[in-house]
Scaffold this motif. Structure first.
Motif, mmCIF file in Angstrom:
data_model
loop_
_atom_site.group_PDB
_atom_site.id
_atom_site.type_symbol
_atom_site.label_atom_id
_atom_site.label_comp_id
_atom_site.label_asym_id
_atom_site.label_seq_id
_atom_site.Cartn_x
_atom_site.Cartn_y
_atom_site.Cartn_z
ATOM 1 N N GLY A 176 16.005 63.012 28.021
ATOM 2 C CA GLY A 176 17.013 62.140 27.429
ATOM 3 C C GLY A 176 16.575 61.505 26.131
ATOM 4 N N THR A 177 15.836 62.258 25.316
ATOM 5 C CA THR A 177 15.305 61.706 24.063
ATOM 6 C C THR A 177 15.574 62.648 22.895
ATOM 7 O OG1 THR A 177 13.142 62.711 24.498
ATOM 8 C CG2 THR A 177 13.473 60.420 25.204
ATOM 9 N N VAL A 178 15.689 62.052 21.707
ATOM 10 C CA VAL A 178 15.801 62.837 20.477
ATOM 11 C C VAL A 178 14.413 63.344 20.113
ATOM 12 C CG1 VAL A 178 16.386 62.774 18.029
ATOM 13 C CG2 VAL A 178 17.784 61.510 19.679
ATOM 14 N N TYR A 210 23.344 57.462 29.768
ATOM 15 C CA TYR A 210 23.706 57.494 28.351
ATOM 16 C C TYR A 210 22.439 57.828 27.569
ATOM 17 C CZ TYR A 210 28.156 55.171 29.383
ATOM 18 O OH TYR A 210 29.396 54.848 29.867
ATOM 19 N N ILE A 211 22.551 58.799 26.667
ATOM 20 C CA ILE A 211 21.421 59.157 25.809
ATOM 21 C C ILE A 211 21.685 58.582 24.419
ATOM 22 C CG2 ILE A 211 20.096 61.040 24.782
ATOM 23 C CD1 ILE A 211 20.915 62.772 27.163
ATOM 24 N N TYR A 212 20.855 57.618 24.019
ATOM 25 C CA TYR A 212 21.037 56.996 22.709
ATOM 26 C C TYR A 212 20.461 57.900 21.628
ATOM 27 C CZ TYR A 212 21.214 53.521 19.043
ATOM 28 O OH TYR A 212 21.497 52.858 17.872
ATOM 29 N N ILE A 213 21.170 57.993 20.496
ATOM 30 C CA ILE A 213 20.750 58.904 19.422
ATOM 31 C C ILE A 213 20.049 58.138 18.306
ATOM 32 C CG2 ILE A 213 21.539 60.606 17.739
ATOM 33 C CD1 ILE A 213 23.882 61.187 19.646
ATOM 34 N N GLU A 214 20.800 57.342 17.558
ATOM 35 C CA GLU A 214 20.223 56.591 16.447
ATOM 36 C C GLU A 214 21.286 55.628 15.930
ATOM 37 O OE1 GLU A 214 18.011 57.350 12.109
ATOM 38 O OE2 GLU A 214 19.264 58.925 12.980
#
Length: 438
Positions: free
Chosen positions: A141-143, A104-108
């Motif tokens: 996997g990062t913003v 899962y890639i967390y956004i904000e």
């Protein structure tokens, strides 16, 4: 209901019987052995539909980590499904072959993402809760960046190295709408370059013949929906198509027809991309569904999500012929449908000179013509691959006589680069390289 209306006239039944034979022949062909995925928001699942085996797996993947996660849209690239999980503010990364979730890639916080596009190792996501568009590195996997856009952004479209963001203008606090706009972002440096005004509540768009067609849903009341057509040179609305209803999803087929699906109530408007003339409206009941739709591999796939309590229905129509559907029962509350892009190793693309094939002009921008010589009548199947081996375009044509023939190709929604044009004619196949330079 809709079924009774569709089959009420005996003349239509005769046409549909003929079309059913055509569709079954298409389904029997290996060329149409496509795989499709749907996101079922209420049941929080992905359905996998294999047209070659006529099989459906409605539990191919489970979406979200908690109940009421509201999975929304997806992008598919390199045998990977990237599903937006709206209320978990994340992207779920799923193996398209096994259904196994990788990460899962967390956004904000409060991003409430809606739509996603993937370009290489980058993803672009619209955040309706923050009025931002996010740039995400899929390797780490990062913003890695974000830009402020209009109110409540949803649909994303890439055209000529530009990202167009559909700003619906919906104000959750008082249920009103700001004027509809598109934010234009230069993808080379990830900067905002323009704002384009559209109809009310723009939801999604498609590029065809150097024009951008935007489905605008209206306000579900006094202001009806419409399609805003954007000119490539001026980036202004050059035509408005009064579709009525609530157009929200839109796609185009290579024959020059635009399919626009309505969100509520469901229905599909079909119009000619060249003349803007409407050839079918929801009242005709020729195409069912429309809550979500997509065109690929010679098919229109259309979703009817129904009441979002019972199972949704996925319909397939063969494009270019009088519609005749086959249907599949899928998950509950379906919000998106997409075809798995065909991917092959470039080394496996045959270059054997099976027959005379030329592409001119080459290089081209954005149009070119494929010319070939047929020894006998038959069917010509064209497939276009990029240098990653991904199928980016496919079409077919009936060849009624021996001799020289041509197929027009428009690459206005493709990026600059080298493409492999593979043409199969009866039992012969050959491939040529061409360069799209924009």
């Amino acid at each position: 209901g809709k079924m009774n209306l569709l089959f009420a006239h005996s003349a239509m039944i005769r046409v549909q019987k003929i079309t059913l034979i055509v569709l079954l022949l298409l389904l029997a062909s290996p060329v149409y052995a496509s795989v499709w995925f749907t996101i079922n928001s209420e049941s929080q699942t992905i359905s996998r539909i294999d047209l070659s085996t006529q099989s459906v797996d409605n539990s191919f993947a489970l979406l979200g980590q908690y109940p009421d996660a509201a999975p929304n849209k997806m992008a598919i690239s390199n045998d990977t499904v990237y599903a937006v999980i709206t209320y978990e503010n994340s992207i779920q990364v799923i193996d398209a072959n096994t259904g196994v979730t990788g990460q899962y890639i967390y956004i904000e916080d409060s991003a409430t993402p809606s739509d996603i596009l993937v370009v290489g190792d980058l993803a672009y996501v619209s955040g309706g809760g923050t009025n931002r568009v996010y740039k995400i590195d899929l390797v780490t996997g990062t913003v890695i960046g974000w830009l402020p856009v209009g109110t409540m952004p949803e649909g994303l479209i890439i055209w000529n190295d530009q990202l167009f963001v559909c700003n619906t203008g919906f104000n959750l606090s008082n249920y009103t709408y700001d004027p509809g706009t598109l934010t234009v972002i230069n993808l080379n440096n990830f900067t905002i370059t323009n704002t384009v005004f559209t109809g009310l509540n723009p939801r999604s768009g498609v590029v065809f013949n150097n024009q951008l067609h935007i489905a605008c849903s209206g306000d579900y009341g006094a202001t009806p929906g419409e399609i805003s057509v954007i000119d490539s040179a001026t980036l202004t609305v050059c035509a408005t198509i009064a579709s009525g209803g609530t157009p929200a999803s839109i796609s185009a087929d290579p024959n020059g027809f635009i399919y626009c699906g309505h969100s509520w109530p469901a229905g599909i408007t079909v119009y000619d991309a060249a003349t803007y003339a409407i050839v079918s409206s929801p009242a005709d009941n020729l195409y069912l569904g429309g809550n979500a739709l997509a065109v690929g591999d010679g098919f229109l796939a259309s979703v009817d999500a129904g009441d979002y309590i019972q199972a949704s229905t996925l319909y397939f129509y063969a494009t270019g012929v009088t519609p005749m559907f086959q249907s599949f029962s899928i998950g509950v509350g379906t919000t998106d449908v997409k075809m798995l892009p065909e991917t092959v190793a470039v080394a496996d693309i045959p270059f054997a000179p099976g027959f005379n094939l030329t592409i001119a002009p080459n290089p081209f921008n954005p149009c070119t013509t494929i010319r070939f010589t047929a020894d006998e009548p038959g069917k010509a199947f064209l497939k276009v691959y990029n240098t990653r081996g991904q199928l980016v375009r496919s079409s077919n044509e009936n060849i009624s006589r021996a001799g020289t023939h041509s197929i027009a190709f428009n690459g206005d929604n493709l990026g600059s680069g080298v493409y492999f044009f593979q043409l199969k004619l009866n039992d012969k196949i050959t491939t040529k390289k061409a360069i799209l330079m924009k």
